[in-house]
Motif scaffolding. Structure first.
Motif, PDB file in Angstrom:
ATOM      1  N   HIS A   1       3.659   6.924  -8.208  1.00  0.00           N
ATOM      2  CA  HIS A   1       2.895   6.066  -7.293  1.00  0.00           C
ATOM      3  C   HIS A   1       2.906   4.618  -7.765  1.00  0.00           C
ATOM      4  CE1 HIS A   1       0.545   9.859  -5.909  1.00  0.00           C
ATOM      5  NE2 HIS A   1       1.625   9.670  -5.174  1.00  0.00           N
ATOM      6  N   ALA A   2       2.891   4.412  -9.078  1.00  0.00           N
ATOM      7  CA  ALA A   2       2.941   3.049  -9.612  1.00  0.00           C
ATOM      8  C   ALA A   2       4.279   2.382  -9.283  1.00  0.00           C
ATOM      9  CB  ALA A   2       2.705   3.064 -11.125  1.00  0.00           C
ATOM     10  N   VAL A   3       5.389   3.126  -9.394  1.00  0.00           N
ATOM     11  CA  VAL A   3       6.700   2.565  -9.038  1.00  0.00           C
ATOM     12  C   VAL A   3       6.746   2.283  -7.541  1.00  0.00           C
ATOM     13  CG1 VAL A   3       9.193   2.959  -8.999  1.00  0.00           C
ATOM     14  CG2 VAL A   3       7.863   3.659 -10.988  1.00  0.00           C
ATOM     15  N   ALA A   4       6.198   3.195  -6.739  1.00  0.00           N
ATOM     16  CA  ALA A   4       6.151   2.972  -5.295  1.00  0.00           C
ATOM     17  C   ALA A   4       5.359   1.701  -4.980  1.00  0.00           C
ATOM     18  CB  ALA A   4       5.538   4.177  -4.587  1.00  0.00           C
ATOM     19  N   GLN A   5       4.242   1.493  -5.685  1.00  0.00           N
ATOM     20  CA  GLN A   5       3.454   0.284  -5.466  1.00  0.00           C
ATOM     21  C   GLN A   5       4.240  -0.958  -5.868  1.00  0.00           C
ATOM     22  OE1 GLN A   5       0.371   0.123  -3.843  1.00  0.00           O
ATOM     23  NE2 GLN A   5       1.047  -2.001  -3.784  1.00  0.00           N
ATOM     24  N   ASP A   6       5.009  -0.854  -6.960  1.00  0.00           N
ATOM     25  CA  ASP A   6       5.873  -1.976  -7.368  1.00  0.00           C
ATOM     26  C   ASP A   6       6.873  -2.309  -6.262  1.00  0.00           C
ATOM     27  OD1 ASP A   6       4.568  -2.086  -9.812  1.00  0.00           O
ATOM     28  OD2 ASP A   6       6.184  -1.076 -10.926  1.00  0.00           O
TER      29      ASP A   6
END
Length: 113
Positions: free
Chosen positions: A28-33
Motif C-alpha cells: 500500500h505504501a508503494v501504491a501511495q508513492d
C-alpha cells in the motif's frame, strides 16, 4: 506515455501468515508513492472467491474460463509511465514490498480510444 501492467500470481507470495499485514502495508505504501508521483491508474487483487465466467456475444454465460487463462489471480497494478525502464523500477519496488517477483507487460496504444 504507456500504461504498464505489473502483476504477480497468488502462489508467488510465500510469506508466513503473521507477516501478511506487513506485506500489505508495504504494498500500500508503494501504491501511495505511485499515486503521489501521478503515475497510478489502477491496482487490486482478483477476488478468488468469485468464480470466473465467459460471456458470449449473445449474452450466454458459461461458468469457467479460457483454458489458457485459468490461473489468472493475484495482484495487479496499472501505472502510466514515460518508459519501460520506469516500469521496471516500479516493478522492483512492488517486488520488494510484496516479497515476490513481478511480471511487467506494456499495454498497446489504441489511438481510437
Amino acid at each position: 506515455m504507456t500504461k504498464y501492467l505489473i502483476s504477480f500470481p497468488s502462489e508467488a507470495i510465500d510469506v508466513p501468515e503473521g507477516e501478511l499485514q506487513a506485506v500489505a502495508d508495504a504494498a500500500h505504501a508503494v501504491a501511495q508513492d505511485a499515486k503521489d508521483a501521478g503515475v497510478w491508474v489502477f491496482g487490486g487483487g482478483i477476488d478468488e472467491s468469485v468464480p470466473p465466467v465467459v460471456v458470449d456475444a449473445d449474452g450466454t454465460v458459461t461458468e469457467g474460463t479460457y483454458p489458457q487463462t485459468s490461473q489468472i489471480e493475484g495482484g495487479y497494478t496499472v501505472l502510466e509511465l514515460p518508459s519501460y525502464e520506469a516500469a521496471l523500477e516500479w516493478a522492483a519496488k512492488f517486488a520488494h514490498a510484496c516479497r515476490c517477483a513481478q511480471e511487467v507487460r506494456a499495454f498497446g496504444h489504441d489511438p481510437a480510444s
